[in-house]
Write a protein that holds these residues in place. Sequence first.
Motif, PDB file in Angstrom:
ATOM      1  N   ALA A 111       0.814  -1.215   0.000  1.00  0.00           N
ATOM      2  CA  ALA A 111       0.000   0.000   0.000  1.00  0.00           C
ATOM      3  C   ALA A 111       0.848   1.266   0.000  1.00  0.00           C
ATOM      4  O   ALA A 111       0.341   2.344  -0.350  1.00  0.00           O
ATOM      5  CB  ALA A 111      -0.930   0.002   1.202  1.00  0.00           C
ATOM      6  N   ASP A 112       2.103   1.149   0.393  1.00  0.00           N
ATOM      7  CA  ASP A 112       2.968   2.328   0.451  1.00  0.00           C
ATOM      8  C   ASP A 112       3.685   2.601  -0.871  1.00  0.00           C
ATOM      9  O   ASP A 112       4.461   3.544  -0.956  1.00  0.00           O
ATOM     10  CB  ASP A 112       3.991   2.181   1.577  1.00  0.00           C
ATOM     11  CG  ASP A 112       3.357   2.276   2.952  1.00  0.00           C
ATOM     12  OD1 ASP A 112       3.925   1.724   3.908  1.00  0.00           O
ATOM     13  OD2 ASP A 112       2.284   2.906   3.064  1.00  0.00           O
ATOM     14  N   PHE A 113       3.440   1.765  -1.873  1.00  0.00           N
ATOM     15  CA  PHE A 113       4.033   1.965  -3.198  1.00  0.00           C
ATOM     16  C   PHE A 113       2.928   2.408  -4.158  1.00  0.00           C
ATOM     17  O   PHE A 113       2.099   1.591  -4.565  1.00  0.00           O
ATOM     18  CB  PHE A 113       4.665   0.673  -3.712  1.00  0.00           C
ATOM     19  CG  PHE A 113       5.940   0.286  -3.021  1.00  0.00           C
ATOM     20  CD1 PHE A 113       5.921  -0.530  -1.895  1.00  0.00           C
ATOM     21  CD2 PHE A 113       7.163   0.715  -3.505  1.00  0.00           C
ATOM     22  CE1 PHE A 113       7.092  -0.906  -1.270  1.00  0.00           C
ATOM     23  CE2 PHE A 113       8.347   0.347  -2.895  1.00  0.00           C
ATOM     24  CZ  PHE A 113       8.315  -0.471  -1.766  1.00  0.00           C
ATOM     25  N   PRO A 114       2.905   3.663  -4.564  1.00  0.00           N
ATOM     26  CA  PRO A 114       1.846   4.110  -5.471  1.00  0.00           C
ATOM     27  C   PRO A 114       2.061   3.730  -6.936  1.00  0.00           C
ATOM     28  O   PRO A 114       1.113   3.736  -7.716  1.00  0.00           O
ATOM     29  CB  PRO A 114       1.872   5.638  -5.316  1.00  0.00           C
ATOM     30  CG  PRO A 114       3.260   5.943  -4.873  1.00  0.00           C
ATOM     31  CD  PRO A 114       3.707   4.778  -4.054  1.00  0.00           C
ATOM     32  N   TYR A 115       3.304   3.398  -7.294  1.00  0.00           N
ATOM     33  CA  TYR A 115       3.603   3.144  -8.703  1.00  0.00           C
ATOM     34  C   TYR A 115       4.084   1.704  -8.882  1.00  0.00           C
ATOM     35  O   TYR A 115       4.943   1.236  -8.121  1.00  0.00           O
ATOM     36  CB  TYR A 115       4.680   4.103  -9.216  1.00  0.00           C
ATOM     37  CG  TYR A 115       4.433   5.541  -8.850  1.00  0.00           C
ATOM     38  CD1 TYR A 115       5.407   6.303  -8.224  1.00  0.00           C
ATOM     39  CD2 TYR A 115       3.200   6.144  -9.116  1.00  0.00           C
ATOM     40  CE1 TYR A 115       5.177   7.619  -7.873  1.00  0.00           C
ATOM     41  CE2 TYR A 115       2.963   7.461  -8.768  1.00  0.00           C
ATOM     42  CZ  TYR A 115       3.957   8.194  -8.134  1.00  0.00           C
ATOM     43  OH  TYR A 115       3.713   9.489  -7.794  1.00  0.00           O
ATOM     44  N   TRP A 116       3.564   1.052  -9.925  1.00  0.00           N
ATOM     45  CA  TRP A 116       3.877  -0.345 -10.179  1.00  0.00           C
ATOM     46  C   TRP A 116       4.152  -0.579 -11.646  1.00  0.00           C
ATOM     47  O   TRP A 116       3.523   0.035 -12.516  1.00  0.00           O
ATOM     48  CB  TRP A 116       2.703  -1.234  -9.737  1.00  0.00           C
ATOM     49  CG  TRP A 116       2.538  -1.278  -8.260  1.00  0.00           C
ATOM     50  CD1 TRP A 116       1.904  -0.349  -7.482  1.00  0.00           C
ATOM     51  CD2 TRP A 116       3.033  -2.280  -7.373  1.00  0.00           C
ATOM     52  NE1 TRP A 116       1.977  -0.719  -6.157  1.00  0.00           N
ATOM     53  CE2 TRP A 116       2.657  -1.903  -6.070  1.00  0.00           C
ATOM     54  CE3 TRP A 116       3.744  -3.461  -7.552  1.00  0.00           C
ATOM     55  CZ2 TRP A 116       2.978  -2.671  -4.942  1.00  0.00           C
ATOM     56  CZ3 TRP A 116       4.066  -4.219  -6.439  1.00  0.00           C
ATOM     57  CH2 TRP A 116       3.685  -3.828  -5.151  1.00  0.00           C
ATOM     58  N   GLY A 117       5.064  -1.511 -11.907  1.00  0.00           N
ATOM     59  CA  GLY A 117       5.272  -1.969 -13.266  1.00  0.00           C
ATOM     60  C   GLY A 117       4.275  -3.064 -13.614  1.00  0.00           C
ATOM     61  O   GLY A 117       3.480  -3.496 -12.783  1.00  0.00           O
ATOM     62  N   GLN A 118       4.371  -3.524 -14.852  1.00  0.00           N
ATOM     63  CA  GLN A 118       3.425  -4.524 -15.344  1.00  0.00           C
ATOM     64  C   GLN A 118       3.857  -5.949 -15.015  1.00  0.00           C
ATOM     65  O   GLN A 118       3.076  -6.880 -15.137  1.00  0.00           O
ATOM     66  CB  GLN A 118       3.268  -4.383 -16.869  1.00  0.00           C
ATOM     67  CG  GLN A 118       4.348  -5.051 -17.709  1.00  0.00           C
ATOM     68  CD  GLN A 118       5.704  -4.369 -17.652  1.00  0.00           C
ATOM     69  OE1 GLN A 118       5.851  -3.252 -17.120  1.00  0.00           O
ATOM     70  NE2 GLN A 118       6.724  -5.019 -18.188  1.00  0.00           N
ATOM     71  N   GLY A 119       5.110  -6.109 -14.595  1.00  0.00           N
ATOM     72  CA  GLY A 119       5.599  -7.422 -14.213  1.00  0.00           C
ATOM     73  C   GLY A 119       6.370  -8.112 -15.314  1.00  0.00           C
ATOM     74  O   GLY A 119       6.154  -7.861 -16.507  1.00  0.00           O
ATOM     75  N   THR A 120       7.275  -8.987 -14.913  1.00  0.00           N
ATOM     76  CA  THR A 120       8.023  -9.822 -15.847  1.00  0.00           C
ATOM     77  C   THR A 120       8.102 -11.225 -15.242  1.00  0.00           C
ATOM     78  O   THR A 120       8.342 -11.388 -14.043  1.00  0.00           O
ATOM     79  CB  THR A 120       9.421  -9.232 -16.130  1.00  0.00           C
ATOM     80  OG1 THR A 120      10.070  -9.991 -17.152  1.00  0.00           O
ATOM     81  CG2 THR A 120      10.304  -9.189 -14.892  1.00  0.00           C
ATOM     82  N   GLN A 121       7.855 -12.233 -16.070  1.00  0.00           N
ATOM     83  CA  GLN A 121       7.748 -13.603 -15.586  1.00  0.00           C
ATOM     84  C   GLN A 121       9.120 -14.258 -15.482  1.00  0.00           C
ATOM     85  O   GLN A 121       9.953 -14.162 -16.399  1.00  0.00           O
ATOM     86  CB  GLN A 121       6.866 -14.422 -16.527  1.00  0.00           C
ATOM     87  CG  GLN A 121       6.722 -15.881 -16.155  1.00  0.00           C
ATOM     88  CD  GLN A 121       5.931 -16.091 -14.879  1.00  0.00           C
ATOM     89  OE1 GLN A 121       4.973 -15.367 -14.602  1.00  0.00           O
ATOM     90  NE2 GLN A 121       6.316 -17.076 -14.084  1.00  0.00           N
TER      91      GLN A 121
END
Length: 122
Positions: A107-117
């Motif tokens: 919850a303390d991270f407002p920005y996220w990437g799309q992910g990599t597998q």
Amino acid sequence: QIQLVESGGGSLQAGGSLRLSCKASGYTYTSYCMGWFRQAPGKEREGLAVIDSDGNTRYIDSVKGRFTTSKDDAKNTLYLQMNDLKPEDTAMYYCAGGNYYCDLREADFPYWGQGTQVTVSS
């Protein structure tokens, strides 16, 4: 527009290494902490590592000594070097940014990437 874009995932055998990258744009990413998370199928997302603006790092016990996070401020890029990978490391890996508190609470991270597998076979 704030963006985090991960890259570097792939499939490999146990014992191998991978380096994930996370390119940040659209905000002064050096002013805040950034982190790495992963989510395995059927499991909750877990925080792995956090790095502050000075490059200080913290890790969860299960990856300590195998994973290393670092950053290149000139390139606005965060890295996660993963060594001695195990099948249980198989997951979607995410970078996250903008954390003022430098903890591993999602919850303390407002920005996220799309992910990599990342897929590790035995």
